[in-house]
Design an enzyme around this catalytic site. Structure first.
Site, PDB file in Angstrom:
ATOM      1  N   HIS A 271       0.830  -1.205   0.000  1.00 45.50           N
ATOM      2  CA  HIS A 271       0.000   0.000   0.000  1.00 45.50           C
ATOM      3  C   HIS A 271       0.871   1.264   0.000  1.00 45.50           C
ATOM      4  O   HIS A 271       0.646   2.185  -0.780  1.00 45.50           O
ATOM      5  CB  HIS A 271      -0.907  -0.029   1.232  1.00 45.50           C
ATOM      6  CG  HIS A 271      -1.620   1.257   1.499  1.00 45.50           C
ATOM      7  ND1 HIS A 271      -2.676   1.708   0.730  1.00 45.50           N
ATOM      8  CD2 HIS A 271      -1.423   2.213   2.453  1.00 45.50           C
ATOM      9  CE1 HIS A 271      -3.097   2.878   1.195  1.00 45.50           C
ATOM     10  NE2 HIS A 271      -2.351   3.207   2.243  1.00 45.50           N
ATOM     11  N   HIS A 276       1.105   5.191  -2.102  1.00 45.85           N
ATOM     12  CA  HIS A 276       1.486   6.534  -1.652  1.00 45.85           C
ATOM     13  C   HIS A 276       2.725   7.111  -2.329  1.00 45.85           C
ATOM     14  O   HIS A 276       2.754   8.281  -2.709  1.00 45.85           O
ATOM     15  CB  HIS A 276       1.746   6.522  -0.140  1.00 45.85           C
ATOM     16  CG  HIS A 276       0.489   6.476   0.678  1.00 45.85           C
ATOM     17  ND1 HIS A 276      -0.366   7.552   0.758  1.00 45.85           N
ATOM     18  CD2 HIS A 276      -0.055   5.499   1.449  1.00 45.85           C
ATOM     19  CE1 HIS A 276      -1.386   7.234   1.553  1.00 45.85           C
ATOM     20  NE2 HIS A 276      -1.223   5.991   1.977  1.00 45.85           N
ATOM     21  N   GLU A 316      -6.039   9.219   0.286  1.00 49.21           N
ATOM     22  CA  GLU A 316      -6.294   7.774   0.299  1.00 49.21           C
ATOM     23  C   GLU A 316      -7.233   7.305  -0.815  1.00 49.21           C
ATOM     24  O   GLU A 316      -6.988   6.287  -1.446  1.00 49.21           O
ATOM     25  CB  GLU A 316      -6.873   7.328   1.654  1.00 49.21           C
ATOM     26  CG  GLU A 316      -5.886   7.346   2.812  1.00 49.21           C
ATOM     27  CD  GLU A 316      -4.768   6.309   2.700  1.00 49.21           C
ATOM     28  OE1 GLU A 316      -4.824   5.431   1.829  1.00 49.21           O
ATOM     29  OE2 GLU A 316      -3.818   6.405   3.500  1.00 49.21           O
ATOM     30  N   SER A 335      -3.470   0.874  -4.630  1.00 44.79           N
ATOM     31  CA  SER A 335      -2.837  -0.324  -4.075  1.00 44.79           C
ATOM     32  C   SER A 335      -3.850  -1.464  -3.916  1.00 44.79           C
ATOM     33  O   SER A 335      -3.559  -2.457  -3.284  1.00 44.79           O
ATOM     34  CB  SER A 335      -2.206  -0.004  -2.718  1.00 44.79           C
ATOM     35  OG  SER A 335      -3.195   0.439  -1.810  1.00 44.79           O
TER      36      SER A 335
HETATM   37 FE   FE2 Z   1      -2.479   5.033   3.311  1.00 49.30          FE
END
Ligand code: FE2
Length: 447
Positions: A271, A276, A316, A335
């Site tokens: 993730h 990110h 997010e 992700s």
């Molecule tokens: Fe995150």
């Protein structure tokens, strides 16, 4: 009673005692400087009940003074603080005078102070819920403890420990990496696709290799000054957002359980690295993320919740417009093989990003989002447009957060400056003026 007179100085709430008010102030070593300050109190007929001094830990040629005075003098303090600030150039940061509930919550002033968060995690990374895929796997649990301990003992400035990932861990990464990569060209935003090949080239992003946080952190620092910091477990929203103010991203280093490579109930290294990291290499996005962090420092609890919600629906789970199409830029989407397809299907509800509204939207954390917010394009071009849009509307939103002072991040010292006296504002004006000079001169040269 809580006062701050210099960036790193503060008195904890529990020093609030009976009828006393405590102050700390900082003075340059100059004959008569202390006498001048004390005279201000004398003129108001304030009796100081205690005074002590020590050499400043911040500036070598300065002294800090700690004084106590009777609480009955509270009404006179406003004038005194004004005089100290305006006429004597002392930095005064008043955290609370009346009641505890008005106190500005503590926040880190230096990047080193982020070390304090390591031991205030909400849950330790090795503790798994009963429905976690690795709950019944003692080998996985032991491994998670290794990662948690590594992060727990990490201190700012140290290189992030390199990890030798097992074959099974690499296999899990490989599956996630391979599947997601097939979706990126059509589903990910321009910036993600732009940076991804650079990560493959410089940071070991490969199907058979899990990149090291240290290498990625160094790469990000050269792009935007963002850096990674390993984290042992879940941080509170307040602490997590505070990291962003320093361009520090708290990142997990463990990987999800191998039995379910396409599912994780919590953030993991897939993730962080696939979702990110690519966006943190983008200048506008990095700026946006940092501004969320800056807005959170010292903000009241209800605003921390709003900021965390804004973070959720942008960083997010954010979508953005690119021309006539919608793409994903949120890390939770980039992700997740399943949700990345779902978010751009006709199933979820898509709304325009409107921070006042978005900030109070409720959301589930363990299933696909029923609602996504899409940032409209600001300029009709590619590259950075949607993030610019976010930034403009975010600044408007952030200005509604009550805080009795303005702050600014100084990237040279990696400290938060509280802008509450004339001297600091003058320094800031001078620095902006110098930048303006550079800008004007550069503009002339490209005309
Ligand atoms: Fe995150």
């Amino acid at each position: 009673i809580l006062f701050i007179f210099q960036e790193t100085m503060y008195i904890e709430e529990n020093t609030y005692k009976n009828d006393m008010i405590s102050l700390i102030f900082l003075l340059k070593e100059k004959v008569g400087a202390l006498a001048k300050v004390l005279r201000i109190f004398e003129e108001k007929s304030i009796n100081l009940t205690h005074i002590e001094s020590r050499p400043s830990r911040v500036n070598k040629d300065e002294y800090e003074f700690f004084i106590n005075l009777d609480r009955r003098n509270t009404p006179l303090l406003t004038d005194i603080i004004k005089t100290l600030r305006n006429e004597m150039g002392v930095t005064v940061h008043e955290l609370s005078r009346k009641k505890k509930k008005d106190a500005v919550p503590w926040f880190p002033r230096t990047i080193q102070e982020l070390d304090r968060f390591a031991n205030q995690i909400l849950s330790y990374g090795a503790e798994l819920d009963a429905d976690h895929p690795g709950f019944k796997d003692p080998v996985y649990r032991a491994r998670r403890k290794e990662f948690a301990d590594m992060a727990y003992n990490y201190r700012h400035g140290q290189p992030i420990p390199k990890v030798t990932y097992t074959e099974e861990e690499k296999k899990t990464w490989g599956t996630v990496f391979r599947e997601l990569k097939t979706l990126y060209p059509t589903h990910a935003c321009y910036e993600h696709n732009h940076v991804f090949p650079l990560l493959e080239k410089y940071c070991g992003y490969q199907e058979d290799n899990i990149p090291q946080l240290e290498d990625v952190s160094k790469f990000l620092q050269t792009c935007t000054g963002f850096r990674l910091r390993p984290v042992a477990g879940l941080l509170s929203s307040r602490d997590f957002l505070a990291g962003l103010a320093f361009r520090v991203f708290h990142s997990t280093q463990y990987i999800r359980h191998g039995s379910k490579p396409m599912y994780t109930p919590e953030p993991d290294v897939c993730h962080e690295l696939l979702g990110h990291v690519p966006l943190f290499a983008d200048i506008s996005f990095a700026q946006f993320s940092q501004e969320i962090g800056l807005a959170s420092l010292g903000a009241p609890d209800e605003y921390i919740e709003k900021l965390a919600t804004v973070y959720w629906f942008t960083v997010e789970f954010g979508l953005c417009k690119e021309g006539d199409t919608i793409k994903a830029y949120g890390a939770g989407l980039l992700s997740s093989f399943g949700e990345l397809q779902y978010c751009l299907s006709d199933k979820p509800e898509i709304q325009s990003l409107n921070l006042e509204k978005t900030a109070v939207q409720k959301y589930p954390v363990t299933e696909f989002q029923p609602v996504y917010y899409v940032a409209e394009s600001y300029l009709k071009r590619n590259s950075c447009f949607h993030k610019s849009f976010c930034l403009f509307s975010f600044r408007r939103f952030a200005s509604s957060i009550p805080r009795p002072f303005s702050i600014r991040y100084d990237p040279y010292t990696q400290r938060i400056e509280v802008l509450d006296n004339a001297k600091q504002l003058k320094n800031l004006a001078e620095s902006i003026s110098s930048e303006m000079g550079t800008l004007c001169s550069a503009l002339k040269k490209i005309e």
